[in-house]
Design an enzyme around this catalytic site. Sequence first.
Site, PDB file in Angstrom:
ATOM      1  N   ASP A 231       0.761  -1.246   0.000  1.00 27.06           N
ATOM      2  CA  ASP A 231       0.000   0.000   0.000  1.00 27.06           C
ATOM      3  C   ASP A 231       0.796   1.304   0.000  1.00 27.06           C
ATOM      4  OD1 ASP A 231      -2.442   1.350  -0.071  1.00 27.06           O
ATOM      5  OD2 ASP A 231      -2.550   1.515   2.092  1.00 27.06           O
TER       6      ASP A 231
ATOM      7  N   CYS B   2     -23.197   4.908  -2.066  1.00 28.46           N
ATOM      8  CA  CYS B   2     -22.276   6.018  -1.816  1.00 28.46           C
ATOM      9  C   CYS B   2     -23.028   7.292  -1.435  1.00 28.46           C
ATOM     10  CB  CYS B   2     -21.419   6.273  -3.046  1.00 28.46           C
ATOM     11  SG  CYS B   2     -20.219   7.603  -2.807  1.00 28.46           S
TER      12      CYS B   2
ATOM     13  N   CYS C 130     -14.747   5.495   5.224  1.00 28.97           N
ATOM     14  CA  CYS C 130     -16.144   5.143   4.942  1.00 28.97           C
ATOM     15  C   CYS C 130     -16.184   3.708   4.444  1.00 28.97           C
ATOM     16  CB  CYS C 130     -16.707   6.093   3.883  1.00 28.97           C
ATOM     17  SG  CYS C 130     -18.411   5.726   3.386  1.00 28.97           S
TER      18      CYS C 130
ATOM     19  N   CYS D 125     -19.644   1.503   0.546  1.00 29.46           N
ATOM     20  CA  CYS D 125     -19.629   0.735  -0.707  1.00 29.46           C
ATOM     21  C   CYS D 125     -19.150  -0.688  -0.482  1.00 29.46           C
ATOM     22  CB  CYS D 125     -18.809   1.446  -1.786  1.00 29.46           C
ATOM     23  SG  CYS D 125     -17.037   1.569  -1.461  1.00 29.46           S
TER      24      CYS D 125
ATOM     25  N   CYS E 184     -21.704  -4.656  -0.736  1.00 29.36           N
ATOM     26  CA  CYS E 184     -21.419  -5.703  -1.734  1.00 29.36           C
ATOM     27  C   CYS E 184     -22.015  -7.042  -1.328  1.00 29.36           C
ATOM     28  CB  CYS E 184     -19.917  -5.851  -1.928  1.00 29.36           C
ATOM     29  SG  CYS E 184     -19.477  -7.088  -3.161  1.00 29.36           S
TER      30      CYS E 184
END
Length: 345
Positions: free
Chosen positions: A135, A199, A242, A245, A249
């Site tokens: 990352d 979203c 957040c 989203c 799923c």
Amino acid sequence: MKSGPGFKEQLVAQALNEGFVSCRVCRPWDVPEVPERLEAFLQAGYHGQMGWMAERTHWRGDPAALWPEARSVIMLAESYTPEHDPIEVLGHRERGAISVYAQNKDYHDLVKKRLKRLARWLIAEGGGEVKVFVDTAPVPEKALGHAAGLGWQGKHTNLVSRDWGSWAFIGSVFTTLELPSDMAEVDHCGSCRECLDACPTDAFPAPYQLDARRCISYLTIEHKGPVDEDLRAKLGNRIYGCDDCLAACPWNKFAVAASDLRYAARDDLKAPALAELAALDDAAFRAKFSGSPIKRIGRDRFVRNVLYAIGNSGAQGLKPVAQGLAEDADPTVVDAACWAVKQLS
């Protein structure tokens, strides 16, 4: 040096033994679509203040250029599936919502140590040279994860798997060994748009495209200074990141439990009281978030986020808390405090 199918099976077994939920292999040059996608993202300005995304694009767009000697990329997924409903806290407006991944120890440290152990095993058993990434380097990890078959990039641009859903960190081990590659995963999103519809800020201009400038994770973590006023109300009580989203799923019905207890949410970070967080000075902030990824954004940006949440709370009892920060040393905190007072007046 070892590199055949039998050795790869040993590698996968070792990765799973280390705590990863999946281990797949691709070539550094298996993502030819990345440069064009990256250029379109940058040209649209979707990266906002993340200027580092426009730097070293020759590496970020081409993993083979990052380390030309590499012949294989081992892609690994590590689950951090929450034990609680991460969306429930959004209904408790006097409390802050912190993204699941940040509710305990910093994943960078945990995943990197696991990657390094696997890399040491790889050198000892197979030879060759290695580099590990998680990352923080210019590596297109999601695209490589897709190419290696870990999962596919869903309409929310995050990696999704039929085996472990969306709740996973992605890491990679680049190696000079020629390991057998896996097949790329195919897209299983179909006509579903649950993530897009979830979203709060309409941050997806189209499926598979993200405008970070409207993304709450970006706004609460990467964005410096005041957030645009037309977006503040949409933040709700989200004070760091957040999960909307990801949580939406449907593939998360296959989510795998996290194997590392250090990903389990700290009790004081599941639904922390906004009033207590607003009172943190720099020393108290650093002490509270020692070892947490939250520490990286600093006290001022964090308290800014808390004040936006206070302004969105509708709780008159929090008005004095905001008023108490109207003369803070940081001008962005002052701006957020005055906005919150106005919302509660």
